[in-house]
Design an enzyme around this catalytic site. Structure first.
Site, mmCIF file in Angstrom:
data_model
loop_
_atom_site.group_PDB
_atom_site.id
_atom_site.type_symbol
_atom_site.label_atom_id
_atom_site.label_comp_id
_atom_site.label_asym_id
_atom_site.label_seq_id
_atom_site.Cartn_x
_atom_site.Cartn_y
_atom_site.Cartn_z
ATOM 1 N N GLY A 1 0.820 -1.218 0.000
ATOM 2 C CA GLY A 1 0.000 0.000 0.000
ATOM 3 C C GLY A 1 0.848 1.260 0.000
ATOM 4 O O GLY A 1 0.494 2.259 0.625
ATOM 5 N N VAL B 1 -3.067 -7.352 -1.822
ATOM 6 C CA VAL B 1 -2.500 -8.161 -0.722
ATOM 7 C C VAL B 1 -3.461 -9.235 -0.213
ATOM 8 O O VAL B 1 -3.044 -10.157 0.475
ATOM 9 C CB VAL B 1 -2.039 -7.297 0.482
ATOM 10 C CG1 VAL B 1 -0.852 -6.435 0.131
ATOM 11 C CG2 VAL B 1 -3.187 -6.479 1.061
ATOM 12 N N ASN C 1 1.405 -2.533 5.389
ATOM 13 C CA ASN C 1 0.766 -1.230 5.579
ATOM 14 C C ASN C 1 -0.591 -1.108 4.877
ATOM 15 O O ASN C 1 -1.427 -0.327 5.319
ATOM 16 C CB ASN C 1 1.733 -0.145 5.057
ATOM 17 C CG ASN C 1 1.059 1.194 4.886
ATOM 18 O OD1 ASN C 1 0.832 1.917 5.856
ATOM 19 N ND2 ASN C 1 0.707 1.542 3.648
ATOM 20 N N SER D 1 -3.569 0.096 14.406
ATOM 21 C CA SER D 1 -4.217 1.403 14.549
ATOM 22 C C SER D 1 -4.626 1.557 16.007
ATOM 23 O O SER D 1 -4.891 0.555 16.687
ATOM 24 C CB SER D 1 -5.467 1.468 13.673
ATOM 25 O OG SER D 1 -6.270 2.574 14.045
ATOM 26 N N TYR E 1 -13.025 -2.858 11.204
ATOM 27 C CA TYR E 1 -11.658 -2.312 11.206
ATOM 28 C C TYR E 1 -10.962 -2.546 12.557
ATOM 29 O O TYR E 1 -9.802 -2.972 12.606
ATOM 30 C CB TYR E 1 -11.735 -0.818 10.879
ATOM 31 C CG TYR E 1 -10.427 -0.097 10.720
ATOM 32 C CD1 TYR E 1 -9.627 -0.305 9.594
ATOM 33 C CD2 TYR E 1 -9.993 0.824 11.672
ATOM 34 C CE1 TYR E 1 -8.432 0.388 9.431
ATOM 35 C CE2 TYR E 1 -8.803 1.517 11.513
ATOM 36 C CZ TYR E 1 -8.027 1.293 10.393
ATOM 37 O OH TYR E 1 -6.845 1.979 10.245
ATOM 38 N N ALA F 1 -9.956 -6.125 12.837
ATOM 39 C CA ALA F 1 -8.791 -6.419 11.985
ATOM 40 C C ALA F 1 -7.507 -5.886 12.632
ATOM 41 O O ALA F 1 -6.476 -6.574 12.664
ATOM 42 C CB ALA F 1 -8.980 -5.802 10.603
ATOM 43 N N LYS F 2 -7.591 -4.671 13.184
ATOM 44 C CA LYS F 2 -6.390 -4.049 13.740
ATOM 45 C C LYS F 2 -5.998 -4.678 15.086
ATOM 46 O O LYS F 2 -4.816 -4.693 15.451
ATOM 47 C CB LYS F 2 -6.581 -2.530 13.858
ATOM 48 C CG LYS F 2 -6.718 -1.829 12.492
ATOM 49 C CD LYS F 2 -5.479 -2.055 11.614
ATOM 50 C CE LYS F 2 -5.493 -1.227 10.345
ATOM 51 N NZ LYS F 2 -4.298 -1.436 9.503
ATOM 52 N N ILE G 1 -4.079 10.210 11.327
ATOM 53 C CA ILE G 1 -2.962 10.681 10.504
ATOM 54 C C ILE G 1 -3.528 11.330 9.243
ATOM 55 O O ILE G 1 -4.438 10.777 8.601
ATOM 56 C CB ILE G 1 -2.041 9.501 10.096
ATOM 57 C CG1 ILE G 1 -1.569 8.706 11.332
ATOM 58 C CG2 ILE G 1 -0.852 9.989 9.262
ATOM 59 C CD1 ILE G 1 -0.717 9.455 12.336
HETATM 60 N N1 LIG Z 1 -4.646 7.612 8.234
HETATM 61 C C1 LIG Z 1 -4.925 7.259 9.472
HETATM 62 O O1 LIG Z 1 -5.469 8.049 10.265
HETATM 63 C C2 LIG Z 1 -4.543 5.892 9.973
HETATM 64 C C3 LIG Z 1 -4.639 5.651 11.354
HETATM 65 C C4 LIG Z 1 -4.299 4.403 11.848
HETATM 66 C C5 LIG Z 1 -3.884 3.407 10.991
HETATM 67 N N2 LIG Z 1 -3.817 3.655 9.649
HETATM 68 C C6 LIG Z 1 -3.391 2.551 8.813
HETATM 69 O O2 LIG Z 1 -2.253 2.937 8.060
HETATM 70 C C7 LIG Z 1 -2.238 2.248 6.817
HETATM 71 C C8 LIG Z 1 -2.121 3.237 5.682
HETATM 72 O O3 LIG Z 1 -3.211 4.142 5.745
HETATM 73 P P1 LIG Z 1 -3.285 5.497 4.913
HETATM 74 O O4 LIG Z 1 -3.985 6.498 5.766
HETATM 75 O O5 LIG Z 1 -1.962 5.831 4.333
HETATM 76 O O6 LIG Z 1 -4.318 5.058 3.781
HETATM 77 P P2 LIG Z 1 -4.428 5.509 2.237
HETATM 78 O O7 LIG Z 1 -5.822 5.174 1.838
HETATM 79 O O8 LIG Z 1 -3.944 6.915 2.050
HETATM 80 O O9 LIG Z 1 -3.401 4.524 1.523
HETATM 81 C C9 LIG Z 1 -3.616 3.138 1.563
HETATM 82 C C10 LIG Z 1 -2.983 2.504 0.343
HETATM 83 O O10 LIG Z 1 -3.257 1.099 0.387
HETATM 84 C C11 LIG Z 1 -3.650 0.677 -0.914
HETATM 85 N N3 LIG Z 1 -4.480 -0.516 -0.843
HETATM 86 C C12 LIG Z 1 -5.790 -0.610 -0.498
HETATM 87 N N4 LIG Z 1 -6.217 -1.876 -0.600
HETATM 88 C C13 LIG Z 1 -5.156 -2.610 -1.032
HETATM 89 C C14 LIG Z 1 -4.972 -3.980 -1.352
HETATM 90 N N5 LIG Z 1 -5.987 -4.853 -1.260
HETATM 91 N N6 LIG Z 1 -3.751 -4.396 -1.763
HETATM 92 C C15 LIG Z 1 -2.732 -3.517 -1.877
HETATM 93 N N7 LIG Z 1 -2.850 -2.200 -1.617
HETATM 94 C C16 LIG Z 1 -4.051 -1.754 -1.185
HETATM 95 C C17 LIG Z 1 -4.404 1.870 -1.501
HETATM 96 O O11 LIG Z 1 -4.466 1.790 -2.928
HETATM 97 C C18 LIG Z 1 -3.578 3.038 -0.971
HETATM 98 O O12 LIG Z 1 -2.547 3.384 -1.861
HETATM 99 C C19 LIG Z 1 -3.526 1.408 6.791
HETATM 100 O O13 LIG Z 1 -3.262 0.107 7.225
HETATM 101 C C20 LIG Z 1 -4.416 2.119 7.785
HETATM 102 O O14 LIG Z 1 -5.392 1.259 8.324
HETATM 103 C C21 LIG Z 1 -4.127 4.859 9.131
#
Ligand SMILES: NC(=O)c1ccc[n+]([C@@H]2O[C@H](COP(=O)([O-])OP(=O)(O)OC[C@H]3O[C@@H](n4cnc5c(N)ncnc54)[C@H](O)[C@@H]3O)[C@@H](O)[C@H]2O)c1
Length: 247
Positions: A12, A63, A89, A141, A153, A156-157, A186
């Protein structure tokens, strides 16, 4: 240059937190595989890294599908000959109250966020076992503590934490460290696209000891610590990147 000649797969990583991780690792000498469901962002991120003097390949893939994960691993081995670091990620949200949550809303989130991490670890670990070296970092998360509207979610986390602790115990004998990073809110597209984004951002500032929303680089810094040999004697642990917010 903590990652000179180390090979890293970051799932990701076409945008958001994953992109910040591959960019920072490449700056410190890593040879990276940028992999994402989105072919375009995946290729753009790899191109940006190569143009700024780093080394990256782009491999599109989902993934949650084992055939895609096997291909991501194979193409990384073809390009670099080994894998030292895996960052699980890739993640999605489908927030909805329990009574309206369909089976598909549950399955999709569990498949990408949890099964995806299992599949990547499963297909990468033989290479790490063989070379008796590896770092696996799973992105959990703060939501693992529970959030209304996020039963899928949060589960999963929380599952990611169990996966991390199990793999730490199973793979430690081969000098493989497995840790998790649990970010709070974030600022990425995943959050910016939310219809109540401005309200969420204000509430976040109010409820967080460090009075701001988190940035992708804040999470990347924690991931790079776990991926480095500075964390050589840390395994099965969780680093919260939440600005001090836990509730
Ligand atoms: N942004 C937040 O506030 C936050 C908080 C806690 C945890 N997270 C976790 O951090 C990670 C990244 O989040 P983000 O905010 O950068 O999200 P984002 O949506 O900006 O980026 C996620 C990326 O994952 C890719 N993706 C989605 N499904 C996929 C798959 N099946 N196979 C491969 N790639 C895939 C998407 O195309 C995207 O490029 C995630 O696991 C999310 O749960 C984010």
């Amino acid at each position: 240059m903590r990652f000179q000649d180390k090979v890293a797969i970051v799932t990701g990583s076409g945008k958001g937190i994953g992109k910040a991780i591959v960019q920072k690792m490449a700056l410190e000498g890593a040879l990276v595989t940028v992999t994402d469901l989105n072919k375009q962002t995946c290729e753009e991120t790899a191109m940006e890294i190569n143009q700024s003097g780093g080394k990256a390949i782009a491999v599109e893939g989902d993934v949650s599908k084992s055939e895609d994960v096997r291909r991501i691993v194979e193409e990384t081995i073809e390009a670099y000959g080994k894998i030292d670091i895996l960052v699980n990620n890739a993640g999605i949200v489908k927030d909805i109250r329990l009574e309206d949550m369909e089976e598909d809303d549950w399955d999709k989130v569990i498949d990408v966020c949890l099964k995806g991490a299992f599949l990547c670890a499963k297909y990468v670990s033989p290479y790490m076992n063989e070379q008796k070296y590896g770092k696996i970092i799973n992105i959990s998360s703060r939501a693992y503590l529970g959030n209304p509207g996020q039963a899928n979610y949060s589960s999963a986390k929380a599952g990611i934490i169990g996966l991390t602790r199990s793999l730490a115990k199973e793979l430690g004998k081969n000098n493989i460290n497995v840790n998790a990073v649990a970010p709070g809110l974030i600022e990425t597209d995943a959050v910016r696209n939310h219809p109540k984004y401005e309200k969420i951002k204000e509430l976040q500032k109010k409820d967080t000891p460090i009075k701001r929303i988190g940035l992708p680089d804040d999470v990347a810094n924690a991931v790079l610590f776990f991926a480095s040999d500075d964390a050589a004697y840390i395994s099965g642990d969780i680093l919260h990147v939440t600005g001090g917010r836990f509730g």
